[in-house]
Design an enzyme around this catalytic site. Structure first.
Site, PDB file in Angstrom:
ATOM      1  N   LEU A   1     -16.042   9.238  -2.226  1.00  0.00           N
ATOM      2  CA  LEU A   1     -14.812   9.255  -3.029  1.00  0.00           C
ATOM      3  C   LEU A   1     -15.115   8.535  -4.346  1.00  0.00           C
ATOM      4  O   LEU A   1     -15.516   7.372  -4.358  1.00  0.00           O
ATOM      5  CB  LEU A   1     -13.689   8.532  -2.273  1.00  0.00           C
ATOM      6  CG  LEU A   1     -12.429   8.225  -3.085  1.00  0.00           C
ATOM      7  CD1 LEU A   1     -11.781   9.489  -3.638  1.00  0.00           C
ATOM      8  CD2 LEU A   1     -11.430   7.439  -2.232  1.00  0.00           C
TER       9      LEU A   1
ATOM     10  N   LEU B   1     -23.208   6.874   5.808  1.00  0.00           N
ATOM     11  CA  LEU B   1     -24.147   6.775   4.680  1.00  0.00           C
ATOM     12  C   LEU B   1     -23.501   6.210   3.415  1.00  0.00           C
ATOM     13  O   LEU B   1     -22.316   6.333   3.239  1.00  0.00           O
ATOM     14  CB  LEU B   1     -24.725   8.166   4.396  1.00  0.00           C
ATOM     15  CG  LEU B   1     -25.381   8.799   5.629  1.00  0.00           C
ATOM     16  CD1 LEU B   1     -25.732  10.250   5.327  1.00  0.00           C
ATOM     17  CD2 LEU B   1     -26.615   8.018   6.032  1.00  0.00           C
TER      18      LEU B   1
ATOM     19  N   HIS C   1       0.857  -1.192   0.000  1.00  0.00           N
ATOM     20  CA  HIS C   1       0.000   0.000   0.000  1.00  0.00           C
ATOM     21  C   HIS C   1       0.889   1.237   0.000  1.00  0.00           C
ATOM     22  O   HIS C   1       1.083   1.856   1.041  1.00  0.00           O
ATOM     23  CB  HIS C   1      -0.921  -0.011   1.218  1.00  0.00           C
ATOM     24  CG  HIS C   1      -1.983  -1.071   1.162  1.00  0.00           C
ATOM     25  ND1 HIS C   1      -3.069  -0.980   0.315  1.00  0.00           N
ATOM     26  CD2 HIS C   1      -2.123  -2.239   1.817  1.00  0.00           C
ATOM     27  CE1 HIS C   1      -3.852  -2.050   0.470  1.00  0.00           C
ATOM     28  NE2 HIS C   1      -3.287  -2.834   1.369  1.00  0.00           N
TER      29      HIS C   1
ATOM     30  N   LEU D   1      -5.009   9.087  -8.733  1.00  0.00           N
ATOM     31  CA  LEU D   1      -5.723  10.326  -8.407  1.00  0.00           C
ATOM     32  C   LEU D   1      -6.289  10.262  -6.976  1.00  0.00           C
ATOM     33  O   LEU D   1      -6.315  11.280  -6.272  1.00  0.00           O
ATOM     34  CB  LEU D   1      -6.899  10.531  -9.373  1.00  0.00           C
ATOM     35  CG  LEU D   1      -6.704  11.449 -10.567  1.00  0.00           C
ATOM     36  CD1 LEU D   1      -7.991  11.502 -11.394  1.00  0.00           C
ATOM     37  CD2 LEU D   1      -6.329  12.855 -10.109  1.00  0.00           C
ATOM     38  N   ALA D   2      -6.715   9.079  -6.571  1.00  0.00           N
ATOM     39  CA  ALA D   2      -7.357   8.949  -5.255  1.00  0.00           C
ATOM     40  C   ALA D   2      -6.429   9.417  -4.120  1.00  0.00           C
ATOM     41  O   ALA D   2      -6.869  10.188  -3.257  1.00  0.00           O
ATOM     42  CB  ALA D   2      -7.853   7.526  -5.020  1.00  0.00           C
TER      43      ALA D   2
END
Ligand code: YNC
Ligand code: MG
Length: 388
Positions: free
Chosen positions: A138, A388, A2, A149-150
């Site tokens: 997201l 949510l 990661h 991009l994230a």
């Protein structure tokens, strides 16, 4: 493995079980003056934009981006279809910051191609109430995936949260990241089994016919609990007391005040529904249940385009058994033409799932905290938070 998450103040996989690490903030806050003052750089063709959710035009752009590019199930049969009214509700709670509704546009065409949001919340972790951002929505356009991009978007929203002197966040994801505080499972209660089977959401059980299945999931026409009615504005103080007292038993839960309860739980048509038991004898509010509305688009089906789903939100039982309260919630959802009622195995939900004929779903939902370490993972039943 990661490359991005390894650099962030989150519990790392290698730290699991390391008892020398203390619970609480991983990094201390820094003076606001030391927070980076300029936005992070995006790749050349793109620019940041603040999405004004008060504007119908912008709200439409966000809705269209998410409707075509947001979360799908593992088999790509369904995609979340949050309504515009829902997005406005989710993104404008008390004290919200417009600057946390972040979009990315193509410079030349101004097309909206990515989105991430935060809203402020007070979340209690054990005995400590912590100011946090709840990060959600997201989304990167399907054609721009896997370009890193994230991480830029997450760093940018982190910067803007820090500028408000907030140093922690809570979020959920279907993917495993370093490292979940708990992993929950969705359970589904069929309300319209024929449609759910037709669209491939569920399958006819072994040795079951369609008519036996329909009979199995049949519900009474009307609710059974005396004094069961829709929540109204005048109920906010009583519901706040009921909910605060109930949520105090969980390890991680929101610290709701009356303003929060008015925003998050007062009914809004096709967004959030709340019901309570107003005792016909004592005129006290003794029990409460709620669900939010989140339809899914059905991808590439001949006869149906949307699945109408209700999601269990916050429920409190003090006098009415939780099982009976939730059965009344199912009856209301059926009356209102929902196809399915979903619930996570959080709080005390396990106590009614099987008996009320919910079945376990496939996908899991992982809960995370940013810059806050919890010593041991939680059990889903120790979690009092629904995002949510
Ligand atoms: C995700 N869902 O692991 P590493 S949930 C967080 N949440 O980083 P790229 C995610 N990180 O592993 P893509 C993530 N999904 O190399 C992926 N990542 O360290 C990580 N899907 O970036 C991933 N919405 O840009 C990897 O990936 C890195 O182009 C790869 O974009 C990802 O809202 C995504 O599921 C999810 O739109 C935008 O796939 C895209 O694939 C997409 O190359 C469909 O990114 C929609 C979807 C996610 C829904 C959600 C919660 C988000 C939480 C973000 C983290 C917040 C941290 C706290 C910030 C505030 C802190 C303060 C104070
Ligand atoms: Mg990308």
């Amino acid at each position: 493995k990661h490359k991005f998450w390894e650099t962030q103040p989150v519990g790392q996989f290698k730290d699991i079980g390391n008892l020398s690490l203390q619970e609480g903030p991983i990094e201390p806050p820094t003076p606001i003056s030391e927070v980076k003052q300029e936005p992070y750089n995006l790749p050349g063709p793109y620019e940041w934009t603040v999405c004004d959710m008060d504007s119908d035009g912008t709200c439409n752009e966000v809705y269209n981006l998410l409707t075509s590019n947001y979360v799908e199930d593992d088999e790509n049969m369904f995609r979340f279809n949050y309504s515009k009214e829902f997005l406005r509700w989710a993104l404008r709670p008390p004290g919200y910051y417009k600057s946390w509704h972040i979009g990315v546009r193509v410079k030349t065409s101004k097309k909206l191609v990515a989105f991430i949001t935060g809203v402020p919340a007070r979340i209690r972790v054990r005995n400590e109430v912590v100011k946090m951002a709840e990060i959600n929505f997201l989304c990167v356009h399907k054609k721009l995936r896997s370009k890193r991009l994230a991480p830029v978007m997450i760093k940018e929203i982190t910067r803007r949260v820090h500028l408000e002197n907030i140093w922690h966040a809570a979020y959920t994801a279907g993917v495993v990241l370093p490292t979940p505080i708990t992993t929950c499972q969705y359970w589904h209660r069929s309300l319209n089994p024929k449609k759910l089977i037709d669209v491939g959401f569920s399958r006819l059980g072994a040795r079951m016919t369609m008519s036996r299945t329909i009979k199995l999931y049949k519900l009474p026409e009307s609710t059974v609990t005396p004094g069961f009615r829709k929540m109204e504005l005048r109920d906010v103080p009583a519901v706040t007391r009921l909910l605060r007292n109930y949520l105090s038993q969980f390890v991680v839960a929101p610290d709701f005040d009356e303003h929060d309860v008015e925003h998050w739980l007062l009914p809004t048509e096709n967004v959030v529904d709340s019901y309570l038991v107003d005792s016909p004898v004592t005129h006290e509010i003794t029990d409460f249940c709620s669900f939010y509305t989140l339809p899914s688009s059905i991808l590439g089906h001949q006869n149906y385009s949307t699945l109408k789903a209700a999601y269990s939100y916050y429920n409190v039982s003090t006098k009415t058994p939780l099982l009976q309260l939730m059965n009344d919630a199912l009856i209301i959802a059926k009356q209102k033409d929902y196809d399915v009622f979903n619930a996570l195995d959080v709080m005390q939900n396990e106590s009614f799932l099987k008996e009320l004929k919910f079945g376990p779903g496939d996908g899991q939902l992982h809960y995370y905290l940013y810059n806050y370490r919890l010593q041991n993972g939680l059990k889903p039943m120790e979690l009092g938070l629904v995002l949510l």
